[in-house]
Design a protein around this motif. Sequence first.
Motif, PDB file in Angstrom:
ATOM      1  N   GLN A  19     -72.399   2.590 -28.822  1.00  0.00           N
ATOM      2  CA  GLN A  19     -70.983   2.963 -28.897  1.00  0.00           C
ATOM      3  C   GLN A  19     -70.149   2.265 -27.818  1.00  0.00           C
ATOM      4  OE1 GLN A  19     -71.517   7.184 -28.512  1.00  0.00           O
ATOM      5  NE2 GLN A  19     -71.563   7.546 -30.720  1.00  0.00           N
ATOM      6  N   ALA A  20     -70.795   1.944 -26.695  1.00  0.00           N
ATOM      7  CA  ALA A  20     -70.099   1.283 -25.586  1.00  0.00           C
ATOM      8  C   ALA A  20     -70.061  -0.238 -25.744  1.00  0.00           C
ATOM      9  CB  ALA A  20     -70.771   1.662 -24.268  1.00  0.00           C
ATOM     10  N   GLY A  21     -70.602  -0.732 -26.854  1.00  0.00           N
ATOM     11  CA  GLY A  21     -70.565  -2.171 -27.105  1.00  0.00           C
ATOM     12  C   GLY A  21     -71.752  -2.930 -26.541  1.00  0.00           C
ATOM     13  N   GLN A  22     -72.806  -2.204 -26.143  1.00  0.00           N
ATOM     14  CA  GLN A  22     -74.001  -2.837 -25.598  1.00  0.00           C
ATOM     15  C   GLN A  22     -75.006  -3.153 -26.713  1.00  0.00           C
ATOM     16  OE1 GLN A  22     -74.310  -3.796 -22.383  1.00  0.00           O
ATOM     17  NE2 GLN A  22     -72.250  -3.014 -22.038  1.00  0.00           N
ATOM     18  N   ALA A  38     -71.635  -2.886 -35.686  1.00  0.00           N
ATOM     19  CA  ALA A  38     -71.170  -3.893 -36.639  1.00  0.00           C
ATOM     20  C   ALA A  38     -69.649  -3.941 -36.744  1.00  0.00           C
ATOM     21  CB  ALA A  38     -71.767  -3.620 -38.025  1.00  0.00           C
ATOM     22  N   THR A  39     -68.968  -2.903 -36.265  1.00  0.00           N
ATOM     23  CA  THR A  39     -67.505  -2.870 -36.330  1.00  0.00           C
ATOM     24  C   THR A  39     -66.853  -3.360 -35.039  1.00  0.00           C
ATOM     25  OG1 THR A  39     -67.307  -0.585 -35.510  1.00  0.00           O
ATOM     26  CG2 THR A  39     -67.689  -0.876 -37.870  1.00  0.00           C
ATOM     27  N   ASN A  40     -67.675  -3.713 -34.053  1.00  0.00           N
ATOM     28  CA  ASN A  40     -67.177  -4.171 -32.759  1.00  0.00           C
ATOM     29  C   ASN A  40     -67.442  -5.674 -32.649  1.00  0.00           C
ATOM     30  OD1 ASN A  40     -66.912  -4.899 -30.016  1.00  0.00           O
ATOM     31  ND2 ASN A  40     -67.511  -2.870 -29.298  1.00  0.00           N
ATOM     32  N   GLU A  41     -66.422  -6.501 -32.883  1.00  0.00           N
ATOM     33  CA  GLU A  41     -66.612  -7.947 -32.940  1.00  0.00           C
ATOM     34  C   GLU A  41     -67.130  -8.514 -31.616  1.00  0.00           C
ATOM     35  OE1 GLU A  41     -64.367 -11.942 -34.607  1.00  0.00           O
ATOM     36  OE2 GLU A  41     -63.204 -10.121 -34.242  1.00  0.00           O
ATOM     37  N   THR A  42     -66.655  -7.985 -30.510  1.00  0.00           N
ATOM     38  CA  THR A  42     -67.116  -8.458 -29.204  1.00  0.00           C
ATOM     39  C   THR A  42     -68.608  -8.206 -29.035  1.00  0.00           C
ATOM     40  OG1 THR A  42     -64.941  -8.060 -28.216  1.00  0.00           O
ATOM     41  CG2 THR A  42     -66.808  -8.251 -26.716  1.00  0.00           C
ATOM     42  N   LEU A 103     -65.381  -6.404 -42.768  1.00  0.00           N
ATOM     43  CA  LEU A 103     -66.206  -6.718 -41.607  1.00  0.00           C
ATOM     44  C   LEU A 103     -65.782  -8.069 -41.053  1.00  0.00           C
ATOM     45  CD1 LEU A 103     -69.722  -5.618 -42.943  1.00  0.00           C
ATOM     46  CD2 LEU A 103     -68.430  -4.506 -41.118  1.00  0.00           C
ATOM     47  N   SER A 104     -65.986  -8.281 -39.761  1.00  0.00           N
ATOM     48  CA  SER A 104     -65.533  -9.512 -39.125  1.00  0.00           C
ATOM     49  C   SER A 104     -66.369 -10.711 -39.562  1.00  0.00           C
ATOM     50  CB  SER A 104     -65.582  -9.382 -37.604  1.00  0.00           C
ATOM     51  OG  SER A 104     -66.914  -9.486 -37.143  1.00  0.00           O
TER      52      SER A 104
END
Length: 340
Positions: A19-22, A38-42, A103-104
Amino acid sequence: MKTEIYHADTIKEAAKQIQAGQLIAFPTETVYGLGADATNETAVKQVYIAKGRPSDNPLIVHVANVETVEKYAQPLSEKTRLLMKTFWPGPLTIILQLKPGALSKSVTGGLTTAAFRNPRNQTTLDLIREAGVPIVGPSANTSGKPSPTEAKHVYHDLHGKIAGILDDGPTQIGVESTVLDMSGDVPTVLRPGGVSEEKLEAVIGTVRSDHHKVGKNEVPKAPGMKYKHYAPNAQVLIVADEQWPEALKWAAEQTSPVGVMTTKQVSSQNEIPANGEWFSLGDDVQSASHNLFAGLRHFDTESSVAYILAQKFDKLGLGEAYMNRLEKSAGQQYFQTPKQ
């Protein structure tokens, strides 16, 4: 970065990292995957960086249920729903047309399609549900190297590059999922795997196969269609059953150790030379598929062989998936009887 080891009783902590992008590596019934939201492009872009993966190589999106797929994909056909009902959770990845902008491009490789999978591993399903997002999951290894079937394989390749590894022991199948393209008019297998074409056809009728190597300027729809895969440091040579006496004679003449990967039956019928290091593939094609990547990694990390002789199987059922991976790890190189 310290790479933490998580287990079934610390899934909540692993999910918080997602959830934190890790990045968190996770187990499936096939191989370990490298997970990110999958929803966090970074976060997704970090997957490519950690693996050293080409950016036009699309990722598989792992989900906990069909409802998540419906959120991102175009309306599902009857055949697609039947496949999901029959083979999910399990080693079948399905490529579907996406809703516009769902999705990205980092996930899709710039395509209008995405690959979805519902893995048959309760620990990972719990992780996905706890994180509350679909999770991308290419194999958790350095790009091009043999896929990881144990947490220690992931740690070897990626420690210090990812936040953690969810350890659930060795995987069950050992070769990646079947990839089936359902985005066009004819269902097409792009990568053989844990679900055979015969099993697919028994459910939805005729399926086509397309395992071609895509061109330099072509974007692959599935992993393994364009770039070098599964290759250990040593050169792998594929050996047919009738060639083992000649292959082992050749191995004995080498000045450095030679790896030998066979079933117990082949090893019992042939004498492994003194400079030969034997790794057991078990009893049959099923155990061989389970042990293939572990064997390649064994010779990469615990040996110094220059060559690996590996047993060939017929391309039937799971043998097709085994040979698909073995031929790629060998660069299509078969043992050739030396000319007299």
